[in-house]
Design a protein around this motif. Structure first.
Motif, short mmCIF file in Angstrom:
data_model
loop_
_atom_site.label_atom_id
_atom_site.label_comp_id
_atom_site.label_asym_id
_atom_site.label_seq_id
_atom_site.Cartn_x
_atom_site.Cartn_y
_atom_site.Cartn_z
N GLU A 1 6.45 -13.12 10.73
CA GLU A 1 5.05 -13.21 11.56
C GLU A 1 5.41 -14.42 12.77
N GLU B 1 2.31 -5.64 16.95
CA GLU B 1 1.02 -6.17 16.58
C GLU B 1 0.38 -5.12 15.76
N LYS B 2 0.05 -5.47 14.68
CA LYS B 2 -0.51 -4.75 13.72
C LYS B 2 -1.74 -5.55 12.95
N ASP B 3 -3.08 -4.96 12.88
CA ASP B 3 -4.03 -5.75 12.12
C ASP B 3 -4.11 -7.43 12.61
N GLY B 4 -4.06 -7.52 13.62
CA GLY B 4 -4.13 -8.77 14.37
C GLY B 4 -3.01 -9.90 13.91
N VAL B 5 -1.99 -9.23 13.56
CA VAL B 5 -0.89 -10.02 13.21
C VAL B 5 0.18 -9.69 14.27
N LYS B 6 1.11 -10.48 14.93
CA LYS B 6 2.07 -10.19 15.76
C LYS B 6 3.41 -10.75 15.06
N LYS B 7 4.30 -9.67 15.00
CA LYS B 7 5.82 -9.64 14.29
C LYS B 7 6.77 -9.62 15.20
N LYS C 1 0.97 -1.32 -0.05
CA LYS C 1 0.07 0.06 0.02
C LYS C 1 0.87 1.34 -0.06
#
Length: 112
Positions: A101, A73-79, A35
């Protein structure tokens, strides 16, 4: 710079030079930053798209040849984010960022 095995690795790899210019991104990194331009970000400078505090941190990491590691954590994803210097002929070339991820609950082992 990037070998074939990096290209489709399920880990986002972004490489910048000492001035902050993006010199390489693998497929996953292009997807993560789609994006914002994806592969069109190659050649752009990371200092132009980060906050002042982030710019200072990146500059410090390069100047002091330090590693920075944290989770987000962003948009339900942990990295797990791992930023570390890369070298060419013994001289710092810039930073590489690995973004992996990871599960929210992850086993931890202590090995002896």
């Amino acid at each position: 710079m990037m070998g074939a095995w990096y290209k489709e690795l399920k880990v986002a790899i972004t490489v910048i030079d000492k001035e902050g210019k993006i010199v390489e991104m693998n497929d996953k990194a292009c997807q993560v930053f789609e994006k914002y331009g994806g592969s069109q970000l190659i050649g752009q400078n990371v200092f132009s798209c980060h906050s002042e505090s982030s710019r200072q941190k990146i500059a410090r990491l390069i100047a002091n040849q330090e590693t920075n590691c944290y989770t987000i954590e962003k948009d339900g994803v942990k990295k797990l984010i791992y930023q570390t210097p890369w070298y060419q002929n013994g001289q710092i070339g810039g930073l590489v960022e690995l973004s992996l991820e990871i599960p929210f609950e992850m086993p931890h082992f202590v090995r002896t």
